[in-house]
Design a protein around this motif. Structure first.
Motif, PDB file in Angstrom:
ATOM      1  N   ALA A  51      40.866  74.754  68.412  1.00  6.99           N
ATOM      2  CA  ALA A  51      39.362  74.211  67.928  1.00  6.99           C
ATOM      3  C   ALA A  51      38.321  73.656  68.481  1.00  6.99           C
ATOM      4  O   ALA A  51      37.197  73.324  68.076  1.00  6.99           O
ATOM      5  CB  ALA A  51      39.760  73.805  66.782  1.00  6.99           C
ATOM      6  N   GLU A  52      39.084  71.938  68.494  1.00  7.93           N
ATOM      7  CA  GLU A  52      39.014  71.141  69.158  1.00  7.93           C
ATOM      8  C   GLU A  52      38.057  71.230  70.534  1.00  7.93           C
ATOM      9  O   GLU A  52      36.666  71.045  70.777  1.00  7.93           O
ATOM     10  CB  GLU A  52      40.280  69.842  68.882  1.00  7.93           C
ATOM     11  N   ALA A  53      38.795  71.922  71.463  1.00  7.05           N
ATOM     12  CA  ALA A  53      37.787  72.482  72.173  1.00  7.05           C
ATOM     13  C   ALA A  53      36.204  72.237  72.506  1.00  7.05           C
ATOM     14  O   ALA A  53      35.278  72.396  72.662  1.00  7.05           O
ATOM     15  CB  ALA A  53      38.765  73.064  73.496  1.00  7.05           C
ATOM     16  N   THR A  54      36.614  73.447  71.514  1.00 10.80           N
ATOM     17  CA  THR A  54      34.905  74.778  70.858  1.00 10.80           C
ATOM     18  C   THR A  54      34.475  74.232  70.384  1.00 10.80           C
ATOM     19  O   THR A  54      33.240  73.893  70.501  1.00 10.80           O
ATOM     20  CB  THR A  54      35.872  76.357  70.092  1.00 10.80           C
ATOM     21  N   THR A  55      35.045  73.349  69.546  1.00  7.61           N
ATOM     22  CA  THR A  55      33.746  72.322  69.068  1.00  7.61           C
ATOM     23  C   THR A  55      33.636  71.268  69.788  1.00  7.61           C
ATOM     24  O   THR A  55      32.166  71.144  69.784  1.00  7.61           O
ATOM     25  CB  THR A  55      34.223  70.683  68.585  1.00  7.61           C
ATOM     26  N   THR A  56      34.008  70.932  70.727  1.00  5.03           N
ATOM     27  CA  THR A  56      34.142  69.238  72.013  1.00  5.03           C
ATOM     28  C   THR A  56      32.054  70.454  73.167  1.00  5.03           C
ATOM     29  O   THR A  56      31.402  70.464  73.540  1.00  5.03           O
ATOM     30  CB  THR A  56      34.556  68.889  73.059  1.00  5.03           C
ATOM     31  N   SER A  57      33.048  71.864  72.977  1.00  4.69           N
ATOM     32  CA  SER A  57      32.566  72.872  74.806  1.00  4.69           C
ATOM     33  C   SER A  57      30.734  72.945  73.660  1.00  4.69           C
ATOM     34  O   SER A  57      29.893  73.135  74.256  1.00  4.69           O
ATOM     35  CB  SER A  57      32.047  73.752  74.699  1.00  4.69           C
ATOM     36  N   ASN A  58      30.782  72.971  72.648  1.00 10.17           N
ATOM     37  CA  ASN A  58      29.680  73.682  71.528  1.00 10.17           C
ATOM     38  C   ASN A  58      29.531  72.115  70.804  1.00 10.17           C
ATOM     39  O   ASN A  58      27.919  72.624  70.477  1.00 10.17           O
ATOM     40  CB  ASN A  58      29.987  74.431  70.749  1.00 10.17           C
ATOM     41  N   ALA A  59      28.652  71.481  71.329  1.00  4.20           N
ATOM     42  CA  ALA A  59      28.999  69.813  70.332  1.00  4.20           C
ATOM     43  C   ALA A  59      27.561  69.202  70.974  1.00  4.20           C
ATOM     44  O   ALA A  59      27.139  69.984  72.230  1.00  4.20           O
ATOM     45  CB  ALA A  59      29.537  68.411  70.372  1.00  4.20           C
ATOM     46  N   PHE A  60      26.261  69.371  69.548  1.00  7.22           N
ATOM     47  CA  PHE A  60      25.144  69.122  70.578  1.00  7.22           C
ATOM     48  C   PHE A  60      25.564  67.873  70.969  1.00  7.22           C
ATOM     49  O   PHE A  60      25.846  66.387  70.663  1.00  7.22           O
ATOM     50  CB  PHE A  60      24.689  68.904  68.939  1.00  7.22           C
ATOM     51  N   ASP A  61      24.559  67.719  71.947  1.00  8.97           N
ATOM     52  CA  ASP A  61      24.551  66.319  73.032  1.00  8.97           C
ATOM     53  C   ASP A  61      23.457  65.714  73.396  1.00  8.97           C
ATOM     54  O   ASP A  61      22.766  66.671  74.228  1.00  8.97           O
ATOM     55  CB  ASP A  61      25.538  66.699  74.378  1.00  8.97           C
ATOM     56  N   ILE A  62      22.298  65.074  73.002  1.00  9.28           N
ATOM     57  CA  ILE A  62      21.011  64.699  73.052  1.00  9.28           C
ATOM     58  C   ILE A  62      20.702  64.655  74.194  1.00  9.28           C
ATOM     59  O   ILE A  62      19.857  64.427  75.102  1.00  9.28           O
ATOM     60  CB  ILE A  62      20.718  63.658  72.321  1.00  9.28           C
ATOM     61  N   GLU A  63      21.909  64.127  75.233  1.00  9.82           N
ATOM     62  CA  GLU A  63      21.741  63.438  76.927  1.00  9.82           C
ATOM     63  C   GLU A  63      22.022  64.582  76.886  1.00  9.82           C
ATOM     64  O   GLU A  63      21.547  64.254  78.328  1.00  9.82           O
ATOM     65  CB  GLU A  63      23.042  62.583  77.128  1.00  9.82           C
ATOM     66  N   PHE A  99      18.445  65.756  60.265  1.00 11.87           N
ATOM     67  CA  PHE A  99      18.443  66.756  61.505  1.00 11.87           C
ATOM     68  C   PHE A  99      19.305  67.428  61.129  1.00 11.87           C
ATOM     69  O   PHE A  99      20.339  67.042  61.873  1.00 11.87           O
ATOM     70  CB  PHE A  99      17.933  65.925  62.221  1.00 11.87           C
ATOM     71  N   TRP A 100      19.917  68.575  61.195  1.00 10.95           N
ATOM     72  CA  TRP A 100      20.846  69.389  61.101  1.00 10.95           C
ATOM     73  C   TRP A 100      20.550  69.834  63.347  1.00 10.95           C
ATOM     74  O   TRP A 100      20.248  70.631  63.711  1.00 10.95           O
ATOM     75  CB  TRP A 100      21.028  70.886  60.759  1.00 10.95           C
ATOM     76  N   THR A 101      21.774  69.348  63.686  1.00 15.13           N
ATOM     77  CA  THR A 101      21.939  69.868  64.946  1.00 15.13           C
ATOM     78  C   THR A 101      22.150  70.737  65.615  1.00 15.13           C
ATOM     79  O   THR A 101      22.289  71.885  66.688  1.00 15.13           O
ATOM     80  CB  THR A 101      22.621  68.287  65.912  1.00 15.13           C
ATOM     81  N   GLY A 102      23.507  71.538  64.653  1.00 12.48           N
ATOM     82  CA  GLY A 102      23.843  73.013  65.226  1.00 12.48           C
ATOM     83  C   GLY A 102      25.023  72.292  64.652  1.00 12.48           C
ATOM     84  O   GLY A 102      26.340  73.694  64.601  1.00 12.48           O
ATOM     85  N   ASP A 103      25.491  71.669  64.554  1.00  5.58           N
ATOM     86  CA  ASP A 103      27.506  70.924  64.682  1.00  5.58           C
ATOM     87  C   ASP A 103      27.484  70.093  63.709  1.00  5.58           C
ATOM     88  O   ASP A 103      28.278  70.411  62.956  1.00  5.58           O
ATOM     89  CB  ASP A 103      27.922  71.098  66.080  1.00  5.58           C
ATOM     90  N   ARG A 104      26.783  69.476  63.317  1.00  9.19           N
ATOM     91  CA  ARG A 104      26.545  68.415  62.736  1.00  9.19           C
ATOM     92  C   ARG A 104      25.183  67.438  62.007  1.00  9.19           C
ATOM     93  O   ARG A 104      23.962  67.839  62.459  1.00  9.19           O
ATOM     94  CB  ARG A 104      27.212  66.956  63.562  1.00  9.19           C
ATOM     95  N   LEU A 105      25.086  66.846  61.731  1.00  8.95           N
ATOM     96  CA  LEU A 105      24.227  66.298  60.974  1.00  8.95           C
ATOM     97  C   LEU A 105      24.028  65.294  61.152  1.00  8.95           C
ATOM     98  O   LEU A 105      24.003  64.237  61.531  1.00  8.95           O
ATOM     99  CB  LEU A 105      24.067  66.055  59.278  1.00  8.95           C
ATOM    100  N   GLU A 106      22.659  64.638  62.404  1.00  3.67           N
ATOM    101  CA  GLU A 106      22.660  63.677  62.750  1.00  3.67           C
ATOM    102  C   GLU A 106      21.226  62.906  61.774  1.00  3.67           C
ATOM    103  O   GLU A 106      20.136  63.130  61.860  1.00  3.67           O
ATOM    104  CB  GLU A 106      21.284  64.238  63.393  1.00  3.67           C
ATOM    105  N   TRP A 107      21.596  61.646  61.429  1.00  6.69           N
ATOM    106  CA  TRP A 107      20.448  61.104  60.976  1.00  6.69           C
ATOM    107  C   TRP A 107      20.599  60.232  61.331  1.00  6.69           C
ATOM    108  O   TRP A 107      20.615  58.945  61.860  1.00  6.69           O
ATOM    109  CB  TRP A 107      22.057  59.581  59.925  1.00  6.69           C
ATOM    110  N   VAL A 108      19.040  60.337  61.590  1.00  8.32           N
ATOM    111  CA  VAL A 108      18.011  59.663  62.208  1.00  8.32           C
ATOM    112  C   VAL A 108      17.307  58.032  61.264  1.00  8.32           C
ATOM    113  O   VAL A 108      16.181  58.843  60.589  1.00  8.32           O
ATOM    114  CB  VAL A 108      16.781  60.161  63.451  1.00  8.32           C
ATOM    115  N   GLU A 109      17.147  57.214  62.143  1.00  5.65           N
ATOM    116  CA  GLU A 109      16.578  56.350  61.889  1.00  5.65           C
ATOM    117  C   GLU A 109      15.276  55.346  62.448  1.00  5.65           C
ATOM    118  O   GLU A 109      15.780  55.550  63.708  1.00  5.65           O
ATOM    119  CB  GLU A 109      17.417  54.930  61.774  1.00  5.65           C
ATOM    120  N   GLY A 110      13.972  55.998  62.478  1.00  3.80           N
ATOM    121  CA  GLY A 110      12.915  55.230  62.416  1.00  3.80           C
ATOM    122  C   GLY A 110      11.491  55.783  61.905  1.00  3.80           C
ATOM    123  O   GLY A 110      11.883  56.181  60.843  1.00  3.80           O
TER     124      GLY A 110
END
Length: 342
Positions: A51-63, A99-110
């Motif tokens: 599960a951890e590997a799956t989460t990592t591979s599918n995790a949203f990465d803005i980079e 904002f929902w990224t598909g795998d987590r909430l991204e709390w954006v400040e600005g």
């Protein structure tokens, strides 16, 4: 007992029997029919990845998103298609929104813009028309869609507990029953997030541009820290962290240098470093975040030469607010680090 004499016929029968028995005992068993080769379960049913590997591979990465160099104009950068207008648009120079990224909430400040979108001049409302236009515009500016679908219940619970659920209800749309579209325009110096969700025959539009808060508070000098600790037993210090992280920002260095000076000037002083958050998001996450932030400050001081035996660290999450969590100013005061005399 009368023993009957063994006749030739009997002897011959016994001899034949003995030969048969001996042959049966010494005979090598015939090889069994070759069994069908066993099917390797791993070949036909390969094990599911951890599960951890799956989460990592599918995790949203803005980079991993391409960097846009498009000229954006003025915030909020997005124009509406013909036949649509914004109702009750509101811009806040500094706010925290999800904002929902598909795998987590991204709390954006600005800087944040929010509005309810509706059709005008008799134009029929079409969510598909609206989102197709917004997507084409975002992509023309070098942005990408990062999510389309229903936001999971657990994430909705976290949003519901935040001030955004009240203050940005129009901009969020009906996220509890409708799908949402999320886009990101990644630029060299900032990221622009967009959220669109239907709400009846209207839609919500939320736009946030990452922007570090302008720190106007000044570092308290060592003597002022000492005075507050002597009088009140504690003092709040100005420490800034990366959003939703425990990494201390460089702007906090002057304040922590003053804390180091305080401890060097008062070798008998022992302190508990206590972390606190506002009430945005999940309480257990806030507790963990406050603990990690307090530990980061402790580690900074130890690295600066303070004996670790003189320091403790604790986190209290959002359980001890210093101000009203219903305002952004109050939330800012609640996100704090306190030095408490032991």
């Amino acid at each position: 007992m009368n023993v009957q004499p063994v006749t030739k016929r009997t002897a011959l029968a016994l001899s034949t029997l003995a030969l048969l028995l001996g042959s049966a005992c010494n005979r090598t068993p015939a090889p069994a029919e070759p069994a069908a080769p066993a099917t390797d379960a791993a070949e036909t049913n390969p094990p599911a990845p951890a599960a951890e590997a799956t989460t990592t591979s599918n995790a949203f990465d803005i980079e991993k998103l391409p960097v846009s160099t498009a000229t954006l104009g003025e915030f909020p950068y997005i124009g509406l298609p013909e036949g649509y207008q914004a109702q009750r648009p509101e811009t806040n120079p500094f706010e925290r929104v999800p904002f929902w990224t598909g795998d987590r909430l991204e709390w954006v400040e600005g800087q944040v813009y929010g509005a309810r979108l509706q059709a005008k001049d008799g134009h029929p409302f079409s969510q598909l028309e609206l989102t197709r236009n917004l997507q084409a515009l975002v992509e023309s500016l070098g942005g990408r869609q990062v999510f389309n679908g229903k936001i999971p219940a657990a994430a909705l619970d976290d949003i519901q507990k935040s001030s955004a659920a009240v203050e940005r209800v129009d901009a969020l749309g009906d996220i509890y029953n409708e799908t949402a579209d999320v886009y990101v325009i990644r630029q060299p110096d900032r990221n622009i997030w967009l959220h669109v969700a239907k709400s009846g025959n209207q839609a919500g539009l939320l736009i946030a541009e990452t922007k570090p808060v302008q720190i106007t508070a000044k570092a308290l000098p060592a003597d002022a820290l000492k005075k507050s600790i002597d009088e009140a037993g504690k003092v709040a210090i100005q420490v800034q962290f990366e959003t939703d992280q425990a990494t201390i920002l460089p702007a906090s260095k002057p304040q922590l240098e003053q804390v180091t000076a305080l401890l060097n000037d008062n070798p008998e002083l022992r302190l508990s470093i206590n972390g606190h958050t506002d009430n945005t998001g999940n309480a257990s996450h806030n507790l963990s975040l406050s603990q990690r932030r307090a530990a980061s400050v402790r580690d900074f001081l130890v690295t600066a030469g303070i004996d670790q035996k003189r320091l403790e660290s604790s986190g209290f999450g959002d359980s001890q607010p210093a101000a009203d969590n219903n305002t952004e100013e109050g939330k800012a005061q609640n996100r704090r680090v306190e030095l408490v005399k032991l």
